[in-house]
Design a protein around this motif. Structure first.
Motif, short mmCIF file in Angstrom:
data_model
loop_
_atom_site.label_atom_id
_atom_site.label_comp_id
_atom_site.label_asym_id
_atom_site.label_seq_id
_atom_site.Cartn_x
_atom_site.Cartn_y
_atom_site.Cartn_z
N LYS A 278 -17.14 -3.20 8.36
CA LYS A 278 -16.72 -2.78 7.02
C LYS A 278 -15.32 -2.16 7.07
N ARG A 279 -15.07 -1.34 8.08
CA ARG A 279 -13.76 -0.70 8.19
C ARG A 279 -12.65 -1.74 8.38
N THR A 280 -12.91 -2.78 9.17
CA THR A 280 -11.88 -3.80 9.35
C THR A 280 -11.59 -4.53 8.05
N THR B 215 -3.97 -3.13 3.97
CA THR B 215 -2.74 -3.67 4.54
C THR B 215 -2.07 -4.63 3.56
N LEU B 216 -2.85 -5.46 2.90
CA LEU B 216 -2.30 -6.37 1.90
C LEU B 216 -1.67 -5.60 0.74
N GLN B 217 -2.35 -4.54 0.29
CA GLN B 217 -1.81 -3.74 -0.80
C GLN B 217 -0.51 -3.07 -0.39
N ASN B 218 -0.48 -2.51 0.83
CA ASN B 218 0.73 -1.86 1.32
C ASN B 218 1.87 -2.85 1.45
N ASN B 219 1.58 -4.05 1.93
CA ASN B 219 2.63 -5.07 2.06
C ASN B 219 3.16 -5.48 0.69
N CYS C 43 6.66 5.61 -1.96
CA CYS C 43 6.52 6.93 -1.33
C CYS C 43 5.24 7.60 -1.79
N THR C 44 4.93 7.51 -3.07
CA THR C 44 3.73 8.13 -3.61
C THR C 44 2.47 7.51 -3.02
N LYS C 45 2.51 6.19 -2.81
CA LYS C 45 1.34 5.51 -2.27
C LYS C 45 1.24 5.64 -0.76
N GLY C 46 2.21 6.28 -0.13
CA GLY C 46 2.16 6.52 1.30
C GLY C 46 2.63 5.35 2.15
N VAL C 47 3.30 4.39 1.53
CA VAL C 47 3.80 3.24 2.28
C VAL C 47 5.02 3.64 3.09
#
Length: 88
Positions: free
Chosen positions: A9-11, A18-22, A62-66
């Motif tokens: 589940k964690r993976t 990761t997709l959202q951050n990208n 920056c707000t989202k921590g990316v």
């Protein structure tokens, strides 16, 4: 490949995040590139509006921590320097 249910589940969660951050990173990089092309073309009027858009995207990342707060500040400062140099 993980065998434990929670690790599986964690993976899956990590892949989604990761997709959202990208996506966020791509958005702010695209905004910065648009701004820089406007500066290179000498179009100061559109560069000012693109500067606002680019700084907004950097703040969102920056707000989202990316990206880290100091990195965001440095990037915005560099964009402001380029805009001021183009105006002068």
């Amino acid at each position: 490949m993980p065998n434990i249910k929670s690790a599986i589940k964690r993976t899956k969660i990590i892949e989604k995040k990761t997709l959202q951050n990208n996506m966020v990173k791509s958005n702010y990089k695209t905004a910065v590139k648009k701004f820089e092309t406007a500066i290179e073309a000498g179009d100061v009027a559109s560069a000012e509006t693109l500067f606002v858009e680019a700084t907004k995207k950097i703040d969102q990342a920056c707000t989202k921590g990316v990206i880290v707060k100091n990195t965001a500040a440095r990037k915005k400062s560099n964009l402001a320097k380029k805009l001021n140099a183009a105006k002068a």
